[in-house]
Write a protein that holds these residues in place. Structure first.
Motif, PDB file in Angstrom:
ATOM      1  N   VAL A 105       0.866  -1.185   0.000  1.00  0.00           N
ATOM      2  CA  VAL A 105       0.000   0.000   0.000  1.00  0.00           C
ATOM      3  C   VAL A 105       0.900   1.230   0.000  1.00  0.00           C
ATOM      4  N   THR A 106       0.771   2.056  -1.030  1.00  0.00           N
ATOM      5  CA  THR A 106       1.539   3.302  -1.106  1.00  0.00           C
ATOM      6  C   THR A 106       0.571   4.464  -1.292  1.00  0.00           C
ATOM      7  N   LEU A 107       0.805   5.517  -0.553  1.00  0.00           N
ATOM      8  CA  LEU A 107      -0.129   6.636  -0.518  1.00  0.00           C
ATOM      9  C   LEU A 107       0.480   7.908  -1.095  1.00  0.00           C
ATOM     10  N   ASP A 108      -0.387   8.723  -1.693  1.00  0.00           N
ATOM     11  CA  ASP A 108      -0.006  10.028  -2.243  1.00  0.00           C
ATOM     12  C   ASP A 108      -0.946  11.085  -1.678  1.00  0.00           C
ATOM     13  N   ALA A 109      -0.440  12.301  -1.501  1.00  0.00           N
ATOM     14  CA  ALA A 109      -1.301  13.387  -1.016  1.00  0.00           C
ATOM     15  C   ALA A 109      -0.666  14.737  -1.298  1.00  0.00           C
ATOM     16  N   GLY A 116      -0.705  30.192  -2.035  1.00  0.00           N
ATOM     17  CA  GLY A 116      -0.106  29.555  -3.201  1.00  0.00           C
ATOM     18  C   GLY A 116       0.992  28.576  -2.833  1.00  0.00           C
ATOM     19  N   ASP A 117       1.182  28.328  -1.535  1.00  0.00           N
ATOM     20  CA  ASP A 117       2.163  27.339  -1.091  1.00  0.00           C
ATOM     21  C   ASP A 117       1.612  25.941  -1.354  1.00  0.00           C
ATOM     22  N   TYR A 118       2.515  24.998  -1.613  1.00  0.00           N
ATOM     23  CA  TYR A 118       2.118  23.641  -1.997  1.00  0.00           C
ATOM     24  C   TYR A 118       3.057  22.634  -1.353  1.00  0.00           C
ATOM     25  N   GLY A 119       2.489  21.527  -0.884  1.00  0.00           N
ATOM     26  CA  GLY A 119       3.298  20.455  -0.334  1.00  0.00           C
ATOM     27  C   GLY A 119       2.711  19.120  -0.714  1.00  0.00           C
ATOM     28  N   ALA A 120       3.566  18.133  -1.002  1.00  0.00           N
ATOM     29  CA  ALA A 120       3.069  16.825  -1.425  1.00  0.00           C
ATOM     30  C   ALA A 120       4.020  15.717  -0.994  1.00  0.00           C
ATOM     31  N   VAL A 121       3.449  14.528  -0.875  1.00  0.00           N
ATOM     32  CA  VAL A 121       4.239  13.310  -0.666  1.00  0.00           C
ATOM     33  C   VAL A 121       3.730  12.261  -1.645  1.00  0.00           C
ATOM     34  N   VAL A 122       4.641  11.426  -2.141  1.00  0.00           N
ATOM     35  CA  VAL A 122       4.253  10.403  -3.110  1.00  0.00           C
ATOM     36  C   VAL A 122       4.902   9.065  -2.753  1.00  0.00           C
ATOM     37  N   GLY A 123       4.168   7.994  -3.029  1.00  0.00           N
ATOM     38  CA  GLY A 123       4.701   6.651  -2.822  1.00  0.00           C
ATOM     39  C   GLY A 123       5.091   6.346  -1.393  1.00  0.00           C
ATOM     40  N   VAL A 124       4.281   6.807  -0.441  1.00  0.00           N
ATOM     41  CA  VAL A 124       4.623   6.649   0.980  1.00  0.00           C
ATOM     42  C   VAL A 124       4.020   5.368   1.550  1.00  0.00           C
ATOM     43  N   LEU A 146       8.162  15.331  -1.319  1.00  0.00           N
ATOM     44  CA  LEU A 146       9.049  14.284  -0.812  1.00  0.00           C
ATOM     45  C   LEU A 146       8.472  12.941  -1.239  1.00  0.00           C
ATOM     46  N   ALA A 147       9.357  11.983  -1.561  1.00  0.00           N
ATOM     47  CA  ALA A 147       8.902  10.710  -2.108  1.00  0.00           C
ATOM     48  C   ALA A 147       9.419   9.513  -1.315  1.00  0.00           C
ATOM     49  N   GLY A 148       8.624   8.445  -1.335  1.00  0.00           N
ATOM     50  CA  GLY A 148       9.044   7.133  -0.866  1.00  0.00           C
ATOM     51  C   GLY A 148       9.692   7.095   0.501  1.00  0.00           C
ATOM     52  N   GLU A 149      10.878   6.473   0.559  1.00  0.00           N
ATOM     53  CA  GLU A 149      11.568   6.284   1.827  1.00  0.00           C
ATOM     54  C   GLU A 149      11.932   7.616   2.491  1.00  0.00           C
ATOM     55  N   GLY A 150      12.271   8.601   1.670  1.00  0.00           N
ATOM     56  CA  GLY A 150      12.613   9.912   2.222  1.00  0.00           C
ATOM     57  C   GLY A 150      11.424  10.554   2.920  1.00  0.00           C
ATOM     58  N   ALA A 151      10.257  10.410   2.322  1.00  0.00           N
ATOM     59  CA  ALA A 151       9.041  10.966   2.933  1.00  0.00           C
ATOM     60  C   ALA A 151       8.707  10.221   4.224  1.00  0.00           C
ATOM     61  N   GLU A 152       8.880   8.886   4.200  1.00  0.00           N
ATOM     62  CA  GLU A 152       8.597   8.099   5.402  1.00  0.00           C
ATOM     63  C   GLU A 152       9.570   8.461   6.529  1.00  0.00           C
ATOM     64  N   LYS A 153      10.831   8.622   6.198  1.00  0.00           N
ATOM     65  CA  LYS A 153      11.832   9.001   7.197  1.00  0.00           C
ATOM     66  C   LYS A 153      11.492  10.357   7.806  1.00  0.00           C
ATOM     67  N   PHE A 154      11.105  11.303   6.963  1.00  0.00           N
ATOM     68  CA  PHE A 154      10.711  12.629   7.434  1.00  0.00           C
ATOM     69  C   PHE A 154       9.519  12.533   8.371  1.00  0.00           C
ATOM     70  N   ALA A 155       8.580  11.647   8.030  1.00  0.00           N
ATOM     71  CA  ALA A 155       7.392  11.459   8.872  1.00  0.00           C
ATOM     72  C   ALA A 155       7.772  10.931  10.249  1.00  0.00           C
TER      73      ALA A 155
END
Length: 336
Positions: A105-109, A116-124, A146-155
């Motif tokens: 299960v991989t999530l995007d948001a 006008g600021d924007y933030g996203a994560v992909v493949g988490v 931020l994507a994948g493992e990097g996004a998960e680590k940040f979380a």
């Protein structure tokens, strides 16, 4: 003699200056009071609104509660999306989302605020509330995605809890799918899909959010439109916002949400803009639009709302004037 006359005139000069200063302060305070009254009058005329794709009553009620308590549009859409991310019965968002073809299960948001600021994560993986994670990327990092493992680590370094997102129901559905391994989009899967939300708060600001587990049984690494600015979500606080749901690949090819906002900037209503964006998709050369679904919702600064889809049965929830309701969208194929 001249010096003595000047000294004698100092009290009179001081008195004049004091009078001028008093008059200036009175005028300034009156102008400030007038500006404040004007601002309060404008705010009192604003009708707070929240809209969200599909029929997720808990999500729209959560967003509505934030707005009723004077909260921001950004807080409203994030809280609304979090409700569905925490719902294991919803197999297209958050925990319980259907996995990719490898069983992950991989999530995007993504989120976009009134500035006008924007933030996203992909493949988490392993993080349920990716909408909150996307907001943290926007507000606390110099990056937008931020994507994948990097996004998960940040979380994990920011207090998010690691958990298994594959529920027994979703695991069983995946195992059943593997028997034939057919890879094709299903129109209106379970009559719902990605949740995207837009809100207009009491300050007159618009923000948006979008969260998803992506296309069921997708190839590992696949990213759709949902977390991509201008495709799954776009907000311009001077104009309005738009959100997409359905087959992300088709939304990406036409940068649908950005297109809708730009059409509204040119004077089209949210409804007209949504209809034009769908027509852009179905009019593409060799478009097989009868085999997939794409849907849009939009909200402008006047509080006007629009929606349109290719196929029937798309609906959206709306909170307005203290009430929430589900509205069936108009659609393209009824005349074809």
């Amino acid at each position: 003699m001249k010096g003595r006359k000047f000294i004698k005139s100092i009290p009179a000069i001081s008195l004049s200056l004091l009078s001028l200063l008093t008059i200036y302060n009175c005028v300034s305070k009156k102008e400030e009071s007038s500006a404040e009254e004007k601002k309060e009058k404008v705010q009192s005329q604003i009708t707070t609104i929240a809209i969200g794709t599909w029929n997720f009553p808990d999500a729209i009620n959560a967003a509505a509660e934030v707005l009723k308590n004077g909260g921001s549009a950004l807080d409203a859409v994030v809280e609304g999306c979090k409700k569905e991310e925490a719902n294991p019965k919803n197999q297209t968002v958050g925990i319980g989302g259907l996995p990719d073809r490898d069983g992950d299960v991989t999530l995007d948001a993504c989120v976009m605020n009134e500035k006008g600021d924007y933030g996203a994560v992909v493949g988490v993986k392993n993080i349920k509330h990716v909408i909150s994670l996307a907001r943290k990327v926007m507000e606390e990092t110099p990056h937008a995605i931020l994507a994948g493992e990097g996004a998960e680590k940040f979380a994990l370094t920011n207090g998010f809890v690691k958990e298994d997102l594959l529920t027994e129901d979703s695991k069983k559905a995946w195992e059943d799918w593997k028997v034939k391994s057919e890879y094709k989009p299903i129109i209106n899967i379970e009559n719902h899909d990605t949740i995207g939300m837009l809100a207009l708060d009491a300050e007159g600001n618009i923000s948006g959010a979008c969260t998803t587990s992506g296309l069921a049984y997708k190839m590992a690494g696949r990213i759709g439109d949902s977390p991509i600015i201008g495709s799954g979500l776009y907000v311009d606080n001077e104009v309005g916002g738009a959100v997409a749901t359905g087959l992300g690949e088709e939304v990406l090819k036409t940068v649908g949400s950005f297109l809708i906002v730009e059409l509204m900037r040119q004077g089209k209503s949210p409804q007209e803009a949504c209809e034009e964006a769908i027509k852009r998709i179905v009019s593409r050369p060799n478009s097989n639009y009868k085999d997939f679904q794409v849907c849009y919702i939009a909200l402008n600064k006047k509080g006007e709302v629009g929606s349109y889809s290719i196929h029937e049965w798309f609906s959206y929830n709306m909170f307005k004037n203290g009430e929430t309701k589900n509205i069936q969208s108009d659609f393209y194929l009824k005349t074809k």
